[in-house]
Design a protein around this motif. Structure first.
Motif, PDB file in Angstrom:
ATOM      1  N   THR A  54      -7.268  -2.921 -29.140  1.00 37.81           N
ATOM      2  CA  THR A  54      -7.038  -1.582 -29.684  1.00 37.81           C
ATOM      3  C   THR A  54      -6.955  -0.555 -28.568  1.00 37.81           C
ATOM      4  OG1 THR A  54      -8.549  -2.323 -31.397  1.00 37.81           O
ATOM      5  CG2 THR A  54      -7.755  -0.079 -31.561  1.00 37.81           C
ATOM      6  N   LEU A  55      -7.833  -0.714 -27.595  1.00 38.51           N
ATOM      7  CA  LEU A  55      -7.849   0.222 -26.474  1.00 38.51           C
ATOM      8  C   LEU A  55      -6.497   0.209 -25.764  1.00 38.51           C
ATOM      9  CD1 LEU A  55     -10.018   2.030 -25.215  1.00 38.51           C
ATOM     10  CD2 LEU A  55     -10.383   0.256 -23.518  1.00 38.51           C
ATOM     11  N   GLY A  56      -5.924  -0.988 -25.636  1.00 39.41           N
ATOM     12  CA  GLY A  56      -4.641  -1.118 -24.961  1.00 39.41           C
ATOM     13  C   GLY A  56      -3.566  -0.284 -25.644  1.00 39.41           C
ATOM     14  N   LEU A  57      -3.558  -0.353 -26.960  1.00 39.57           N
ATOM     15  CA  LEU A  57      -2.558   0.400 -27.706  1.00 39.57           C
ATOM     16  C   LEU A  57      -2.827   1.902 -27.589  1.00 39.57           C
ATOM     17  CD1 LEU A  57      -0.214  -0.505 -29.638  1.00 39.57           C
ATOM     18  CD2 LEU A  57      -1.673   0.354 -31.449  1.00 39.57           C
ATOM     19  N   PHE A  58      -4.108   2.255 -27.660  1.00 35.69           N
ATOM     20  CA  PHE A  58      -4.496   3.659 -27.586  1.00 35.69           C
ATOM     21  C   PHE A  58      -4.083   4.256 -26.247  1.00 35.69           C
ATOM     22  CE2 PHE A  58      -7.835   6.938 -26.834  1.00 35.69           C
ATOM     23  CZ  PHE A  58      -7.438   7.794 -27.845  1.00 35.69           C
ATOM     24  N   VAL A  59      -4.404   3.569 -25.158  1.00 37.17           N
ATOM     25  CA  VAL A  59      -4.057   4.066 -23.823  1.00 37.17           C
ATOM     26  C   VAL A  59      -2.539   4.147 -23.683  1.00 37.17           C
ATOM     27  CG1 VAL A  59      -4.145   3.531 -21.371  1.00 37.17           C
ATOM     28  CG2 VAL A  59      -6.191   3.252 -22.764  1.00 37.17           C
ATOM     29  N   SER A  60      -1.852   3.108 -24.165  1.00 33.79           N
ATOM     30  CA  SER A  60      -0.394   3.084 -24.025  1.00 33.79           C
ATOM     31  C   SER A  60       0.267   4.250 -24.746  1.00 33.79           C
ATOM     32  CB  SER A  60       0.171   1.774 -24.572  1.00 33.79           C
ATOM     33  OG  SER A  60      -0.319   0.693 -23.826  1.00 33.79           O
ATOM     34  N   SER A  61      -0.348   4.719 -25.831  1.00 39.61           N
ATOM     35  CA  SER A  61       0.282   5.804 -26.581  1.00 39.61           C
ATOM     36  C   SER A  61       0.254   7.116 -25.803  1.00 39.61           C
ATOM     37  CB  SER A  61      -0.389   5.964 -27.946  1.00 39.61           C
ATOM     38  OG  SER A  61      -1.655   6.555 -27.818  1.00 39.61           O
ATOM     39  N   PHE A  62      -0.531   7.162 -24.726  1.00 38.99           N
ATOM     40  CA  PHE A  62      -0.575   8.381 -23.906  1.00 38.99           C
ATOM     41  C   PHE A  62       0.178   8.217 -22.588  1.00 38.99           C
ATOM     42  CE2 PHE A  62      -4.268   8.918 -26.654  1.00 38.99           C
ATOM     43  CZ  PHE A  62      -4.029  10.196 -27.117  1.00 38.99           C
ATOM     44  N   ARG A  63       0.975   7.151 -22.450  1.00 42.41           N
ATOM     45  CA  ARG A  63       1.732   6.951 -21.225  1.00 42.41           C
ATOM     46  C   ARG A  63       3.224   7.063 -21.534  1.00 42.41           C
ATOM     47  NH1 ARG A  63       0.353   1.476 -18.636  1.00 42.41           N
ATOM     48  NH2 ARG A  63       0.706   2.518 -16.652  1.00 42.41           N
ATOM     49  N   THR A  64       4.003   7.366 -20.504  1.00 43.71           N
ATOM     50  CA  THR A  64       5.447   7.399 -20.716  1.00 43.71           C
ATOM     51  C   THR A  64       5.987   5.978 -20.708  1.00 43.71           C
ATOM     52  OG1 THR A  64       5.948   7.473 -18.383  1.00 43.71           O
ATOM     53  CG2 THR A  64       5.573   9.583 -19.469  1.00 43.71           C
ATOM     54  N   GLY A  65       7.173   5.818 -21.249  1.00 42.26           N
ATOM     55  CA  GLY A  65       7.785   4.499 -21.294  1.00 42.26           C
ATOM     56  C   GLY A  65       7.882   3.854 -19.919  1.00 42.26           C
ATOM     57  N   ASP A  66       8.218   4.653 -18.907  1.00 44.78           N
ATOM     58  CA  ASP A  66       8.334   4.122 -17.551  1.00 44.78           C
ATOM     59  C   ASP A  66       6.993   3.614 -17.044  1.00 44.78           C
ATOM     60  OD1 ASP A  66      10.951   4.707 -17.587  1.00 44.78           O
ATOM     61  OD2 ASP A  66      10.774   6.590 -16.465  1.00 44.78           O
ATOM     62  N   GLN A  67       5.964   4.417 -17.321  1.00 42.78           N
ATOM     63  CA  GLN A  67       4.632   4.004 -16.866  1.00 42.78           C
ATOM     64  C   GLN A  67       4.216   2.697 -17.520  1.00 42.78           C
ATOM     65  OE1 GLN A  67       2.566   7.578 -18.016  1.00 42.78           O
ATOM     66  NE2 GLN A  67       2.061   8.049 -15.896  1.00 42.78           N
ATOM     67  N   ILE A  68       4.505   2.573 -18.827  1.00 44.69           N
ATOM     68  CA  ILE A  68       4.068   1.378 -19.549  1.00 44.69           C
ATOM     69  C   ILE A  68       4.718   0.136 -18.974  1.00 44.69           C
ATOM     70  CG2 ILE A  68       4.162   0.195 -21.781  1.00 44.69           C
ATOM     71  CD1 ILE A  68       3.868   2.886 -23.129  1.00 44.69           C
ATOM     72  N   THR A  69       6.020   0.232 -18.640  1.00 46.97           N
ATOM     73  CA  THR A  69       6.682  -0.964 -18.124  1.00 46.97           C
ATOM     74  C   THR A  69       6.381  -1.192 -16.644  1.00 46.97           C
ATOM     75  OG1 THR A  69       8.632   0.411 -17.902  1.00 46.97           O
ATOM     76  CG2 THR A  69       8.584  -1.128 -19.753  1.00 46.97           C
ATOM     77  N   ALA A  70       5.924  -0.136 -15.948  1.00 43.30           N
ATOM     78  CA  ALA A  70       5.681  -0.298 -14.510  1.00 43.30           C
ATOM     79  C   ALA A  70       4.370  -1.013 -14.225  1.00 43.30           C
ATOM     80  CB  ALA A  70       5.696   1.065 -13.817  1.00 43.30           C
ATOM     81  N   SER A  71       3.370  -0.814 -15.084  1.00 46.27           N
ATOM     82  CA  SER A  71       2.084  -1.440 -14.805  1.00 46.27           C
ATOM     83  C   SER A  71       1.330  -1.650 -16.104  1.00 46.27           C
ATOM     84  CB  SER A  71       1.252  -0.553 -13.871  1.00 46.27           C
ATOM     85  OG  SER A  71       1.004   0.688 -14.490  1.00 46.27           O
TER      86      SER A  71
END
Lengths: 335, 383
Positions: free
Chosen positions: B29-46
Motif C-alpha cells: 500500500t505504501l508503494g502505491l501511496f508514495v507513487s501517487s505523489f511522484r511524476t511519471g518520469d520519477q516513477i519509471t526512473a527509480s
C-alpha cells in the motif's frame, strides 16, 4: 435529473416510505382492524399480536425472497435452457453442463478454484493465527493488528492495482519499479520476471492478494478467541512444565478449534466468489481463470445465459455444504 | 512482554518478527501511496522505495553558446561565465566531469584541463568559468556532467489532474460522485428494513420464527453470482433497467441477510426486563422498537453500516451488472480503475492516484470506526 439529487430523493422516499409503512401499518392494525377496546378488546389484542410480526418482517421477506431466494430457482431453471433467437428459451436438459464440462477453460477454472480453496483459507487462517498469537501480549500489538487489518477496507480492485505495482516488470537494463523484481534481482535472479504470465505459478501471485486482505479478518476473530481462553488452563500447563509451543498447539489450539472452523469456512466462501481480483489483474489469461470470472465471461461476453447459469450453479453447489453446516449449527444454538 | 520467565532474547525475536510482518503488510500500500505523489518520469526512473531518500543523479548540462557569450579578457583569451543551474534549483554537486567516459573526474572547485590551454572551472553553486583561445571558444557550448544529490521530491499534481482537471476524460471526480450516489441509499435503506425484521425475529413469538432465522443464516452464503441474470431480466421486464434504482435495490437485497443476522444476534442479547417492563406499562411494540430497541442497538447498527458501506463502495460486480450502461455516465470508481488498468497500464502516476482516491475514503472510515467494525465481525462469526 442529477443522480445526486435522485440519490437524496431516494433516501427520503426510501426512509420515509419505510418509516411510513411501519408506522402506518401498525396504526391501522391497532386502531382500525383490531382496536383494543370495545366488547372484543381481549381477542383483538391477541389477533393483532399474531399479525404484527409479519408486518415487521414483510419488507425484509419480500426483498430476501425476490433478490436471493427467487434467483437461486430461476438460475437453476435457466441452466437447463437454451436461449435461441428472439429470446425464446427451450429446455435442453443437461446440455449446458455437458458442453461446459467439455470446455478446457472450464477445467482450468475448476482446477484453479480448487487450488484457491486449498491455499487461501489455509494461508489466511494460519497467518491470522500467527499474528494473533504474536501480538497477544505485545504493548504495541493493537497498532500492529490495525495495520494488518487495514487491507480489509481496500477494494479488490484497489488491491489489484497495489499488487500490479509490486509485480511490475521492466526491461533488464533499466531500473526495476516493482519491488518483487527488485528483490529478485538483488538476491541473484538473472532477469526480471513477468510474474503474472507464468502459468500455474501466477495463480499463487493472485492468491497472495486475497491472503493479504483476508489475514486481517482471521486475525481479529482468532485474537478475540485467544483472549477468551481461560487463564487457568494455560497456567496449569506452565506449572506442568509445558514449553510455549506445547502450550500453543496442545492447549490453545484445541480450545479455539470451533472458531478456527468458522474463520476457515467464512474465508472459503469469500474465496469461492473471488471475481474482482482475477478480472482486474489477468482477466483469466495465462491460465488463471476461476469460476466466477468464467461465469461472467459466459454471461456478459459470450452472452450465453445457459452456460453462464450452469457455471453459477456449480458455485452454488460448492457453497451448499457450508450452507447446510451453518444452518445446522444455527439450529443447534437456538435449541 | 510482562510475563515473568520470558527471556529477553525471545522478547526481541517476538518484536522483530511482528515488525517484519507489519512491514510486509504495509509495503504494498505504501508503494502505491508514495507513487501517487511522484511524476511519471520519477516513477519509471527509480523504485518508489528509493524516492524517500536523497538520490545521486547524473545530470548533463551545456555551457552557454560561446559565439554569443564569450568575452575577450586579454589578447586571444576568451572566457564564458555562467551557472549550470541557471533558472532552476541549486543542487549539491558531488563530482563532475566533461566527458561521458569520466563522469566524476573532478571535485567542486577544481579546474579541468581540456587540452591546449583550454580550461573549465566549476565552483560551488554551479558557477563555471570556461576559458580558451578563439578557435576553442566557438561552436557549441562545452558539455558538463554533474553527479548531484537530488533531494526527495513529491508533487500533488497527479491528484489535481485526476480529480480536478476538466479536460481529463478519464478523471475520477464524476466516478467518485457516482460511487457516493450508489453507496448512501444502499447503506441506509437495508438498515431500516433489517432492524424491524431483526426485532420481530428476536423478541416476537410467532410460528415459523426458527425456520425464518435458519433461512436467513442459509441466505448469508448464497453467492450473488446466481442473482445476476434473473434479476437483470426482472429489472428489464419491470422497466427499471440498468441504473441507480436497480443497483440500490440489488445492494439492499444482498445486504439484508447479514444485516438481519447481525442485528438479531445483538438484539437477542438486550436485557429481557426492559422490554417486558415496557410491555407491562402498556407500550406498543412499535414504541418499544423505536424508543428502546433502536437506541440500544446503536453499536450493531453502526457495525452493519460500516460493512455495508465498505462493501458497496468497493463493489465492482453489482455495479457492472446493474448500474453501468453503455453510455458510461454512471461509471463507478472501481470500474474506472479497471478501465485505466487496460488503457493506461504503464502510466503508474495516473493509476496509483486514481486507485488511492478510491481507497482513501474507506481507509478513513476504517480507521475512525475500527472499533465497531471489529465488534460487528465478532458478532457475525463467533458464537
Amino acid at each position: 435529473m442529477h443522480p445526486a439529487l435522485l440519490g437524496v430523493i431516494t433516501i427520503i422516499v426510501g426512509v420515509g416510505g419505510c418509516v411510513g409503512y411501519f408506522y402506518g401499518s401498525n396504526l391501522f392494525l391497532d386502531k382500525v382492524l383490531f382496536p383494543a377496546k370495545g366488547p372484543n378488546a381481549g381477542r383483538n389484542i391477541n389477533r393483532a399480536n399474531i399479525i404484527r410480526p409479519w408486518l415487521f418482517l414483510m419488507p425484509a421477506l419480500l426483498a430476501l425472497g425476490l433478490y436471493l431466494a427467487y434467483p437461486v430457482v430461476a438460475t437453476l431453471i435457466l441452466s437447463f435452457q437454451e436461449r435461441g433467437a428472439g429470446g425464446v428459451r427451450t429446455f435442453v436438459g443437461f446440455e449446458n453442463y455437458t458442453k461446459m464440462f467439455a470446455e478446457p477453460k472450464f477445467g482450468e477454472a475448476m482446477r484453479n478454484n480448487v487450488l484457491w480453496l486449498v491455499v487461501v483459507p489455509a494461508a489466511s487462517t494460519a497467518l491470522g493465527l500467527l499474528v494473533a498469537q504474536l501480538t497477544d501480549r505485545l504493548k504495541w500489538g493493537s497498532i500492529a493488528k490495525s495495520i494488518i487489518f487495514m487491507p480489509m477496507a481496500i477494494s479488490f480492485v484497489g488491491a489489484a492495482v497495489i499488487f500490479k505495482l509490486v509485480y511490475e516488470a521492466r526491461p533488464e537494463d533499466v531500473a526495476q519499479i516493482g519491488i518483487l523484481n527488485h528483490l529478485f534481482l538483488l538476491f541473484g535472479g538473472d532477469e526480471p520476471q513477468q510474474w503474472l504470465t507464468i502459468p500455474f505459478w501466477n495463480n499463487f501471485f493472485l492468491m497472495i492478494v486475497l491472503i493479504w486482505i483476508q489475514t486481517g479478518f482471521a486475525m481479529v476473530i482468532l485474537s478475540a478467541a485467544l483472549r477468551g481462553i481461560p487463564e487457568e488452563t494455560i497456567e496449569a500447563a506452565i506449572v506442568d512444565g509445558a514449553n510455549p509451543f506445547q502450550i500453543f498447539f496442545k492447549i490453545k489450539i484445541p480450545q479455539i478449534m470451533g472458531t478456527i472452523v468458522v474463520v476457515w469456512t467464512t474465508i472459503t466462501i469469500a474465496t469461492l466468489k473471488v471475481f474482482d481480483i482475477v478480472f482486474a489483474m489477468t482477466n483469466g489469461q495465462w491460465e488463471t481463470q476461476v469460476l466466477a470470472n468464467y461465469m461472467y465471461d459466459k454471461l456478459f461476453r459470450a452472452n450465453d445465459w445457459g452456460m453462464g447459469s450452469a457455471a453459477a450453479m456449480i458455485i452454488m453447489l460448492l457453497v451448499t455444504p457450508i450452507l447446510v453446516w451453518n444452518v445446522y449449527n444455527a439450529r443447534q444454538e437456538m435449541k | 512482554m510482562e510475563t515473568p520467565g520470558q527471556k529477553p532474547l525471545v522478547v526481541w525475536a517476538l518484536n522483530i518478527s511482528v515488525v517484519l510482518l507489519v512491514l510486509l503488510w504495509i509495503f504494498p500500500t505504501l508503494g502505491l501511496f508514495v507513487s501517487s505523489f511522484r511524476t511519471g518520469d520519477q516513477i519509471t526512473a527509480s523504485g518508489w522505495w528509493s524516492s524517500m531518500f536523497p538520490a545521486e543523479q547524473t545530470l548533463q548540462f551545456r555551457a552557454a553558446d560561446p559565439d554569443d557569450n564569450r568575452i575577450e579578457t586579454s589578447a586571444g583569451v576568451f572566457v564564458v561565465e555562467g551557472n549550470v543551474f541557471e533558472g532552476g534549483d541549486v543542487l549539491g554537486i558531488d563530482s563532475w566531469g566533461t566527458s561521458s567516459r569520466a563522469l566524476d573526474a573532478y571535485q567542486v572547485g577544481e579546474t579541468a584541463d581540456l587540452g591546449d590551454g583550454e580550461t573549465l572551472t566549476l565552483s560551488e553553486g554551479g558557477a563555471y568559468v570556461w576559458q580558451g583561445d578563439e578557435d576553442q571558444m566557438s561552436g557549441r557550448g562545452q558539455r558538463i556532467f554533474l553527479t548531484a544529490t537530488v533531494p526527495p521530491e513529491f508533487t500533488t499534481n497527479n491528484y489535481g489532474f485526476v480529480l480536478f482537471d476538466e479536460d481529463n476524460s478519464e478523471g475520477m471526480a464524476k466516478a467518485f460522485f457516482n460511487t457516493l450516489t450508489v453507496v448512501i441509499p444502499a447503506t441506509v435503506i437495508p438498515i431500516l428494513i433489517a432492524a424491524f425484521a431483526a426485532y420481530a425475529l428476536a423478541w416476537m413469538d410467532f410460528p415459523g420464527r426458527a425456520l425464518l432465522i435458519a433461512t436467513v443464516v442459509g441466505l448469508l452464503v448464497v453467492p450473488l453470482q446466481l442473482a445476476l441474470i434473473p434479476l437483470l431480466s426482472l429489472h428489464n421486464a419491470v422497466g427499471i433497467g440498468k441504473g441507480y434504482l436497480g443497483v440500490w435495490l440489488a445492494h439492499t437485497g444482498f445486504g439484508l441477510p447479514l444485516a438481519i443476522y447481525l442485528l438479531r444476534n445483538y438484539m437477542v442479547g438486550l436485557p429481557r426486563d426492559i422490554i417486558e417492563n415496557a410491555r407491562v406499562d402498556g407500550a406498543t411494540e412499535f414504541q418499544i422498537f423505536t424508543k428502546i430497541i433502536l437506541p440500544l442497538s446503536f453499536p450493531a447498527l453502526a457495525s452493519f453500516a460500516i460493512f455495508q458501506f465498505l462493501w458497496t463502495w468497493n463493489d465492482l460486480l453489482v455495479a457492472l451488472v446493474f448500474l453501468i450502461d453503455s453510455s458510461g455516465n454512471t461509471t463507478v470508481m472501481t470500474k474506472q480503475i479497471v478501465e485505466l488498468l487496460g488503457t493506461r497500464g504503464g502510466d503508474w502516476e495516473i493509476l496509483a492516484t486514481s486507485a488511492f482516491v478510491s481507497i482513501a475514503v474507506p481507509l478513513a472510515v476504517f480507521f475512525m470506526m475500527q472499533r465497531y467494525l471489529v465488534r460487528g465481525l465478532l458478532a457475525g462469526s463467533v458464537k
